[in-house]
Design an enzyme around this catalytic site. Structure first.
Site, PDB file in Angstrom:
ATOM      1  NE  ARG A 104      -3.345   2.604   2.841  1.00 45.53           N
ATOM      2  CZ  ARG A 104      -3.235   3.078   3.798  1.00 45.53           C
ATOM      3  NH1 ARG A 104      -2.429   2.682   5.077  1.00 45.53           N
ATOM      4  NH2 ARG A 104      -3.881   4.186   3.806  1.00 45.53           N
ATOM      5  CG  HIS A 110      -0.701   8.653   3.847  1.00 40.62           C
ATOM      6  ND1 HIS A 110      -1.099   7.573   4.122  1.00 40.62           N
ATOM      7  CD2 HIS A 110      -0.512   9.521   4.840  1.00 40.62           C
ATOM      8  CE1 HIS A 110      -0.641   7.452   5.441  1.00 40.62           C
ATOM      9  NE2 HIS A 110      -0.492   8.530   5.840  1.00 40.62           N
ATOM     10  CD  GLU A 164      -4.406   7.418   9.946  1.00 41.62           C
ATOM     11  OE1 GLU A 164      -3.928   8.544  10.470  1.00 41.62           O
ATOM     12  OE2 GLU A 164      -3.980   6.342  10.350  1.00 41.62           O
ATOM     13  CG  ASN A 196      -4.844   3.103   8.944  1.00 42.08           C
ATOM     14  OD1 ASN A 196      -5.147   2.304   8.214  1.00 42.08           O
ATOM     15  ND2 ASN A 196      -4.442   4.131   8.615  1.00 42.08           N
ATOM     16  CE1 TYR A 254       0.271   2.518  13.787  1.00 39.58           C
ATOM     17  CE2 TYR A 254      -1.777   3.478  13.075  1.00 39.58           C
ATOM     18  CZ  TYR A 254      -0.649   2.897  12.889  1.00 39.58           C
ATOM     19  OH  TYR A 254      -0.163   3.198  11.413  1.00 39.58           O
ATOM     20  CD  GLU A 303      -1.352   3.865   8.339  1.00 38.26           C
ATOM     21  OE1 GLU A 303      -1.155   4.111   9.505  1.00 38.26           O
ATOM     22  OE2 GLU A 303      -1.511   4.544   7.419  1.00 38.26           O
TER      23      GLU A 303
HETATM   24  O1  IFM Z   1       2.693   7.373  10.080  1.00 39.44           O
HETATM   25  C1  IFM Z   1       1.441   7.547  10.595  1.00 39.44           C
HETATM   26  C2  IFM Z   1       0.556   7.300   9.062  1.00 39.44           C
HETATM   27  O2  IFM Z   1       0.836   8.264   8.258  1.00 39.44           O
HETATM   28  C3  IFM Z   1      -0.776   7.387   9.381  1.00 39.44           C
HETATM   29  N1  IFM Z   1      -1.193   6.557  10.466  1.00 39.44           N
HETATM   30  C4  IFM Z   1      -0.571   6.582  11.712  1.00 39.44           C
HETATM   31  C5  IFM Z   1       1.054   6.240  11.455  1.00 39.44           C
HETATM   32  C6  IFM Z   1       1.734   6.511  12.799  1.00 39.44           C
HETATM   33  O3  IFM Z   1       1.447   7.485  13.291  1.00 39.44           O
END
Ligand code: IFM
Length: 444
Positions: free
Chosen positions: A79, A123, A168, A295, A297, A351
Site C-alpha cells: 500500500r 495521505h 485518516e 488503521n 494503534y 495500518e
Molecule cells: O505514520 C502514520 C501514518 O502516516 C498514518 N497513520 C498513523 C501512522 C503512525 O502515526
C-alpha cells in the site's frame, strides 16, 4: 506461531504500507510543486528538530531496490500513496507526465515481482495552491479531488486493482484545522467541521468517478480505536460517547448509513459550528464501497475533568510505545467486532504497527523484540475478531520502513526495516524476519 493466525481464512492477505510524503523525498524534482507539509514543516517549531520530507527515505530514487526488498518479505500487497502535487502540480489541470511516470514504474515493478499494488489517493499532502484557495474547509477542494482521482486513474487504472480514497480524514480535519498540530496548522473548530464534511464529500465524489470507470475494489481508510469511560459516572460515559462520536461515528455513519449521528451534530452545534451539508451530499458520501480500511494503534479510556464536557484520556496502566500510546491489543478485537456489528462492511487492516527506540544495527541485525511482540499480539487480536465473526480480509503492517513521522520528524521509527538516514542503507529488523516467517507459515 501458528496460534497467532488461527482462524484466518486461506485467502487472507498480508502486506506492508507507506505514504508518499513520508518516504519519497525529491520534493522539488521533475515538476513536483509544494504540498501543505512542505510548507508546514518549514514553520519554526512545527516539526521536531526542524525536520522535513525533502529527502526522507529517498524512495523516489531508490524505488526499484525498495520494491525488490518488499518482494523479499513475501507479502501479497504493497500500500502506497500518490503525491498529489507530484502528479497534478498545483492541484488542478493536466497531469505532470514525469511525476506520474514514477508511479507507473512503481506499479510495473510491483506487478513484475508478484506484489499487488494498493493505491491510496490522499495521505495528507494537499497541494499548497489548494490550501491557499481555502483548503479542505472550502467545498471546491472536494471537486478538485475527484478530478485528481480521474487523472490518476487515467494513468494507472489498467494495473491497480484496489483504490483507497483518503487516509485518516480525522487527522486531516482535526489535526490539520482544529489543533493545528499537522499541516496546514490552522486552529479553528468550525473550519475542522467544514473540512470533515468536504473530505467525506471528496471521498464520495471520487468513489463515483472511479466506479464509473470500472474500479472493482474501492474504499476509505479510517484511524479508529475503542473509547471507554473511566467509570460509570455519567460525565465519563458522556466523554467516551463524544470521543467515539468524533473519532468513528462521524465518518462511519454517513459513509454507511447516509446520515451524521444526531448526538454529534448536537455537540458540534453546542460549540457554535456546523456541518455544511447540501442537498444530495449524503447520497454521494454513502455511495457503496467494497472495503473499510482500519488503521489501529491504541484504544482510549476517558475521564471527565469538569461538568461542562471537558475530559482527558487516562492511563490504563499498560506498557506504551515510543509514541506514548498504550498497547491494547484486545481493543483491536473489540473495535473490529463492533464495526462488523454496526456497519457490516468488509474490512482490511490498512495500518497497524508501533514505534520503538530500536537498538542500532549490530552485525547487520536490529533486535526489535518489542515490535515483534506488538505485531504478534495485534495479528492475534485480528484473528480473534475473525473467529468472532468480523469480516477482515487482510493485514498491512505499518510501516515497511522507518520514515518521516509527521510532527515527530525522524525520531519515531515505525519500520520493520531500519533506515540509516545518513547512508540510506536499509536493514531488515527482527520484526521483518518474523513477519516474513509468519506469512510463510500462514500460507502452509
Ligand atoms: O505514520 C502514520 C501514518 O502516516 C498514518 N497513520 C498513523 C501512522 C503512525 O502515526
Amino acid at each position: 506461531m501458528s496460534d497467532v493466525t488461527a482462524g484466518l481464512p486461506a485467502d487472507f492477505f498480508w502486506g506492508v504500507a507507506t505514504s508518499a510524503y513520508q518516504i519519497e523525498g525529491a520534493y522539488d524534482e521533475d515538476g513536483r510543486t509544494l504540498s501543505i507539509w512542505d510548507t508546514f514543516s518549514r514553520r519554526p517549531g512545527a516539526v521536531a528538530n526542524g525536520e522535513n520530507g525533502d529527502v526522507a527515505c529517498d524512495h523516489y530514487h531508490r524505488m526499484p531496490s525498495d520494491v525488490a526488498m518488499i518482494a523479499r518479505l513475501g507479502v501479497d500487497k504493497y500500500r502506497f500513496s500518490v503525491s498529489w502535487p507530484r502528479v497534478q502540480p498545483g492541484g488542478r489541470g493536466p497531469v505532470n507526465a514525469k511525476g506520474m511516470d514514477f508511479y507507473s514504474r512503481l506499479v510495473d515493478e510491483l506487478l513484475e515481482k508478484g506484489v499487488d499494488p494498493w493505491l491510496t489517493l490522499y495521505h495528507w499532502d494537499l497541494p499548497q495552491e489548494l490550501e491557499d484557495a481555502g483548503g479542505w474547509p472550502h467545498r471546491d477542494t472536494a471537486y478538485r479531488f475527484a478530478e485528481f482521482a480521474g487523472v490518476v486513474h487515467d494513468a494507472l487504472g489498467d494495473r491497480v486493482p484496489t483504490w483507497t480514497t483518503l487516509n485518516e480524514p480525522w487527522c486531516s480535519a482535526m489535526l490539520g484545522y482544529d489543533t493545528g498540530r499537522h499541516a496546514p496548522g490552522r486552529k479553528n473548530f468550525g473550519e475542522a467541521m467544514r473540512a470533515t464534511h468536504h473530505l467525506l464529500l471528496a471521498h464520495g465524489l471520487a468513489v463515483q468517478e472511479l466506479r464509473a470507470r470500472g474500479v472493482a475494489s474501492l474504499g476509505i481508510t479510517l484511524n479508529m480505536g475503542t473509547h471507554s469511560p473511566a467509570s460509570d459516572d455519567p460525565r465519563d460515559v458522556d466523554a467516551a460517547r463524544r470521543a467515539d462520536g468524533f473519532g468513528t461515528r462521524i465518518y462511519m455513519d454517513p459513509l454507511v448509513h447516509g446520515r451524521y449521528p444526531e448526538d454529534v451534530l448536537v455537540d458540534i452545534a453546542a460549540r457554535g459550528a456546523e456541518i455544511p451539508v447540501r442537498s444530495g451530499d449524503l447520497e454521494i458520501i454513502s455511495t457503496p464501497i467494497d472495503v473499510v480500511g482500519v488503521n489501529y494503534y491504541t484504544s482510549h479510556v476517558h475521564k471527565a475533568t469538569d461538568d461542562a464536557g471537558a475530559s482527558e484520556v487516562v492511563s490504563q496502566g499498560r506498557p506504551v510505545t515510543a509514541m506514548g500510546w498504550e498497547i491494547v491489543p484486545e481493543g483491536f478485537t473489540a473495535l473490529l467486532l463492533r464495526l462488523q456489528q454496526d456497519y457490516g462492511v468488509p474490512m482490511v487492516i490498512t495500518e497497524n504497527g508501533a514505534a520503538f527506540d530500536d537498538l542500532d544495527v549490530e552485525d547487520g541485525f536490529v533486535a526489535d523484540v518489542d515490535r515483534v511482540e506488538y505485531l504478534r499480539s495485534h495479528v492475534a487480536a485480528v484473528a480473534a475478531a475473525v473467529r468472532g465473526g468480523a469480516d477482515v480480509r487482510g493485514y498491512l503492517a505499518w510501516s515497511l520502513m522507518d520514515n518521516f513521522e509527521w510532527g515527530y520528524g525522524y525520531d519515531k521509527r515505525f519500520g520493520i526495516v531500519r533506515v540509516d538516514y545518513v547512508t540510506q542503507e536499509r536493514t531488515l529488523k527482527q520484526s521483518a524476519q518474523w513477519y516474513r516467517e509468519l506469512i510463510a507459515q500462514a500460507r502452509r
